[in-house]
Design a protein around this motif. Structure first.
Motif, PDB file in Angstrom:
ATOM      1  N   ALA A 261       0.898  -1.142   0.158  1.00  0.00           N
ATOM      2  CA  ALA A 261      -0.050   0.076   0.158  1.00  0.00           C
ATOM      3  C   ALA A 261       0.847   1.172   0.041  1.00  0.00           C
ATOM      4  O   ALA A 261       0.592   2.177  -0.700  1.00  0.00           O
ATOM      5  CB  ALA A 261      -0.899   0.115   1.040  1.00  0.00           C
ATOM      6  N   ILE A 262       1.901   1.118   0.929  1.00  0.00           N
ATOM      7  CA  ILE A 262       2.937   2.413   0.988  1.00  0.00           C
ATOM      8  C   ILE A 262       3.667   2.568  -0.339  1.00  0.00           C
ATOM      9  O   ILE A 262       3.867   3.777  -0.860  1.00  0.00           O
ATOM     10  CB  ILE A 262       3.703   2.196   2.201  1.00  0.00           C
ATOM     11  N   ASP A 286      -3.703  10.501   3.061  1.00  0.00           N
ATOM     12  CA  ASP A 286      -4.752   9.758   3.996  1.00  0.00           C
ATOM     13  C   ASP A 286      -4.241   8.304   4.046  1.00  0.00           C
ATOM     14  O   ASP A 286      -4.312   7.608   4.857  1.00  0.00           O
ATOM     15  CB  ASP A 286      -6.208   9.980   3.438  1.00  0.00           C
ATOM     16  N   LEU A 287      -4.115   7.663   2.573  1.00  0.00           N
ATOM     17  CA  LEU A 287      -3.712   6.180   2.421  1.00  0.00           C
ATOM     18  C   LEU A 287      -2.331   6.142   3.268  1.00  0.00           C
ATOM     19  O   LEU A 287      -2.295   5.183   3.870  1.00  0.00           O
ATOM     20  CB  LEU A 287      -3.434   6.027   0.951  1.00  0.00           C
ATOM     21  N   LEU A 288      -1.411   6.768   3.422  1.00  0.00           N
ATOM     22  CA  LEU A 288      -0.129   6.811   3.993  1.00  0.00           C
ATOM     23  C   LEU A 288      -0.457   6.630   5.415  1.00  0.00           C
ATOM     24  O   LEU A 288       0.381   6.000   6.205  1.00  0.00           O
ATOM     25  CB  LEU A 288       0.904   7.507   3.354  1.00  0.00           C
ATOM     26  N   LEU A 289      -0.890   7.523   5.890  1.00  0.00           N
ATOM     27  CA  LEU A 289      -1.419   7.572   7.350  1.00  0.00           C
ATOM     28  C   LEU A 289      -2.145   6.296   7.799  1.00  0.00           C
ATOM     29  O   LEU A 289      -1.571   5.906   8.821  1.00  0.00           O
ATOM     30  CB  LEU A 289      -2.486   8.708   7.571  1.00  0.00           C
ATOM     31  N   TYR A 292       0.609   3.456   7.571  1.00  0.00           N
ATOM     32  CA  TYR A 292       1.659   3.432   8.703  1.00  0.00           C
ATOM     33  C   TYR A 292       0.951   3.343  10.092  1.00  0.00           C
ATOM     34  O   TYR A 292       1.466   2.717  11.171  1.00  0.00           O
ATOM     35  CB  TYR A 292       2.389   4.874   8.868  1.00  0.00           C
ATOM     36  N   GLU A 293      -0.148   3.659  10.150  1.00  0.00           N
ATOM     37  CA  GLU A 293      -1.114   3.386  11.611  1.00  0.00           C
ATOM     38  C   GLU A 293      -1.257   2.004  11.377  1.00  0.00           C
ATOM     39  O   GLU A 293      -0.999   1.313  12.629  1.00  0.00           O
ATOM     40  CB  GLU A 293      -2.374   4.044  11.559  1.00  0.00           C
ATOM     41  N   PHE A 298       3.758   4.982  14.398  1.00  0.00           N
ATOM     42  CA  PHE A 298       2.942   6.229  14.503  1.00  0.00           C
ATOM     43  C   PHE A 298       3.819   7.371  14.389  1.00  0.00           C
ATOM     44  O   PHE A 298       3.187   8.467  14.036  1.00  0.00           O
ATOM     45  CB  PHE A 298       2.504   5.957  16.096  1.00  0.00           C
ATOM     46  N   GLU A 299       5.127   7.405  14.228  1.00  0.00           N
ATOM     47  CA  GLU A 299       5.681   8.734  14.118  1.00  0.00           C
ATOM     48  C   GLU A 299       5.853   9.004  12.693  1.00  0.00           C
ATOM     49  O   GLU A 299       5.321  10.192  12.190  1.00  0.00           O
ATOM     50  CB  GLU A 299       7.524   8.302  14.218  1.00  0.00           C
TER      51      GLU A 299
END
Length: 370
Positions: A261-262, A286-289, A292-293, A298-299
């Motif tokens: 996805a990333i 939004d997708l990357l957020l 990574y979540e 979280f950083e």
């Protein structure tokens, strides 16, 4: 509206998809032609082409060429050119987020189509109205006009327009989570398009993948998204490629395959950044957020949350600026219309004065002869 990027065939394929030739080069060559002597309608055609290319770069700069095209169409009393001009002006105001003005000019085009009794032109207006009402969240009117277009095109056996009608109706069903109906109409669009002897339409295929993604049938979704990506890469359609990559990234996100996805989100983001497509950039943030979540990093998630918020503000500012530009353009257009009306009134008065003078002259001659 669903949190996705919906591409409509009639407007965005002509206005947002980048052409194979550099628009800057094409505009320069077309503007150079305006310096030459030519037929007045040929000059109008060049203004129209420049406006279409301007839509790809800075839509607000297209206004002057559209208004000149309309001025010539009126001077030549050419309704067919005037129809095209109103369609272009409707597109302009739509891109400026002034949907009310967009609808007003689209209805002017519709009135000309009705006057010409041209079924193809009428159905085309219905398709455009369907899209505009979709963008303003009036789904009832959107589907009403889509069905009106569909009825006309069935009767006229206009296969190419039928494919667009089926696509638009599919998007309406997708918005309402009617996935079986969305698949039905998308497959009809693809089948009809195939019967035209053309290459598969990547937008139809991409939205087929999107529908399967919403149905959680991720393998089918990826199959169609990669097929659409292959077609867009073949056609060097940079805008659509960035959308395809975003769709693929979102599908991998829903599969919880976060690294993939990333990967595709970054590819889409880079392409969108190069083209200054702020809305697509925000979708990728939004997708990357979320990716990574999902990875519990979280950083990095926080970094993309901040970028999303910053660029969301930029997008809102850009929309405000577009609205202001649209209002200014509308004011300028109204001023031009008023000038034309004053000029027409002056010409009418002048004709009356000439007629009166001629009458007095003739009467004087008759009196002298008598």
């Amino acid at each position: 509206m669903k949190k996705t990027i919906i591409i409509f065939l009639l407007i965005t394929n002509t206005l947002l998809a980048f052409s194979s030739k550099d628009p800057h080069e094409l505009i320069d060559s077309l503007q150079a032609l305006l310096e030459e002597e030519m037929d007045v309608l040929e000059r109008a055609d060049i203004h129209y082409e420049i406006a279409q290319e301007m839509f790809l770069l800075k839509p607000e700069n297209a206004y002057g060429h559209i208004s000149e095209f309309i001025r010539i169409a009126r001077a030549q009393d050419n309704d067919l050119y005037l129809y095209d001009g109103y369609i272009a002006l409707s597109d302009f105001f739509s891109l400026m987020n002034d949907y009310q003005s967009s609808l007003e000019h689209l209805y002017k085009a519709y009135n000309i189509a009705e006057k010409q009794n041209d079924k193809s032109m009428v159905s085309y207006c219905h398709s455009r109205l369907s899209e505009l009402f979709y963008f303003t969240d009036d789904l009832d009117k959107s589907i009403e006009h889509a069905r009106l277009a569909l009825a006309i095109n069935y009767k006229e056996k206009d296969t190419i327009q039928l494919t667009y009608d089926f696509h638009n109706i599919a998007m309406w069903h997708l918005e309402l989570d009617n996935y079986d109906s969305a698949l039905y109409y998308l497959r009809k669009a693809i089948t009809y398009y195939h019967h035209l002897g053309r290459e598969p339409n990547p937008v139809f295929i991409s939205h087929l993948g999107q529908t399967f993604s919403y149905m959680n049938e991720f393998d089918s979704a990826l199959y169609y998204h990669f097929k659409a990506l292959e077609l867009d890469q073949k056609n060097s359609s940079e805008y659509e490629i960035s959308i395809d990559e975003n769709y693929i990234g979102n599908t991998y996100l829903r599969k919880k395959e976060y690294n993939k996805a990333i990967e595709y989100a970054n590819a889409s983001l880079q392409r969108a950044t190069d083209m200054d497509l702020v809305d697509v950039m925000v979708f990728n943030y939004d997708l990357l957020l979320e990716a990574y979540e999902g990875k519990r990093d979280f950083e990095k998630a926080l970094r993309f949350a901040q970028l999303r918020n910053d660029f969301s503000d930029t997008l809102r500012d850009k929309n405000k600026e577009s609205i202001i530009q649209g209002l200014n353009a509308r004011f300028n257009f109204n001023q031009q219309q008023q000038k034309l009306q004053v000029q027409e009134a002056e010409n009418t008065l002048l004709r009356k004065q000439k007629t009166l003078l001629l009458f007095i002259t003739i009467l004087s001659l008759l009196l002298i002869i008598s």
